[in-house]
Design an enzyme around this catalytic site. Structure first.
Site, PDB file in Angstrom:
ATOM      1  N   ARG A  74      36.389  50.315  35.958  1.00 42.62           N
ATOM      2  CA  ARG A  74      36.819  50.011  34.620  1.00 42.62           C
ATOM      3  C   ARG A  74      38.349  50.298  34.113  1.00 42.62           C
ATOM      4  NH1 ARG A  74      32.939  53.282  30.302  1.00 42.62           N
ATOM      5  NH2 ARG A  74      34.037  54.996  30.758  1.00 42.62           N
ATOM      6  N   ASP A  75      39.175  50.286  35.128  1.00 37.91           N
ATOM      7  CA  ASP A  75      40.726  50.191  34.671  1.00 37.91           C
ATOM      8  C   ASP A  75      41.580  49.713  35.860  1.00 37.91           C
ATOM      9  OD1 ASP A  75      42.787  50.569  33.164  1.00 37.91           O
ATOM     10  OD2 ASP A  75      43.444  52.592  33.667  1.00 37.91           O
ATOM     11  N   LEU A  76      40.873  48.835  36.557  1.00 31.98           N
ATOM     12  CA  LEU A  76      41.478  48.107  37.762  1.00 31.98           C
ATOM     13  C   LEU A  76      42.641  47.112  37.223  1.00 31.98           C
ATOM     14  CD1 LEU A  76      40.804  48.030  40.671  1.00 31.98           C
ATOM     15  CD2 LEU A  76      39.672  45.684  40.271  1.00 31.98           C
TER      16      LEU A  76
END
Length: 177
Positions: A74-76
């Protein structure tokens, strides 16, 4: 994946995770340093290095997404891709990741928090606060591959406002150039 070594869970102190040391720093700052070193507006590594890095990120995502209960990062983004002393890239910062229930092969719908992550690499369905799954990581990975191979941030032509880029992309009006 950056190797997790341990954690400090003392109730009188902040939670701290201990991971392997990654002396190369993050991928975004590495690109910035190379641009300064080469005195160029744009820099990107040789194709073999890009392929090596893309393969490493793809393996990490395959590991996360193919667990019995898939895990979404979710925060690549390039800031969460760290380099070791050999310039091998590893995925880090699982701080806002989410475990999904096993689907048994069925398409599942999940009510997950929308607007989570970094605007510039956020999938349109997350921006729109719609249901989503692990494919949002694949969207971010595609933009990371663009960054790696072009030396430019996605949607650079829109200026410096990542939220504007994400909102325009969510409306279907922008393509990374």
């Amino acid at each position: 994946m950056v190797m997790f070594l341990g954690a400090c869970l003392d109730k009188d102190a902040p939670i701290m995770c201990i991971t392997e040391y990654m002396p190369g720093g993050d991928l975004e700052r590495y690109y910035m340093a190379k641009r300064r070193e080469k005195m160029a507006d744009v820099w990107c590594p040789p194709l073999w290095r890009i392929l090596e890095w893309c393969s490493a990120v793809a393996r990490a995502l395959a590991f996360l997404h193919h667990r019995e209960e898939p895990l979404i990062h979710r925060d690549l983004k390039p800031l969460n891709l760290l380099l070791n002393k050999h310039l091998e890239v590893k995925v880090a910062d699982m701080g806002i990741s989410k475990v999904m229930a096993a689907t048994n092969g069925n398409a599942a719908s999940y009510t997950m928090t929308g607007g989570v992550g970094s605007w510039l690499y956020m999938a349109p369905e997350v921006v729109r606060h719609e249901q989503y799954n692990e494919k949002v990581d694949i969207y971010a990975f595609g933009l990371i591959m663009y960054f790696m191979s072009s030396g430019r941030t996605p949607f650079y032509q829109l200026g410096r406002d990542p939220e504007l880029a994400a909102l325009l992309q969510a409306e279907g009006g922008v393509v990374a150039q």
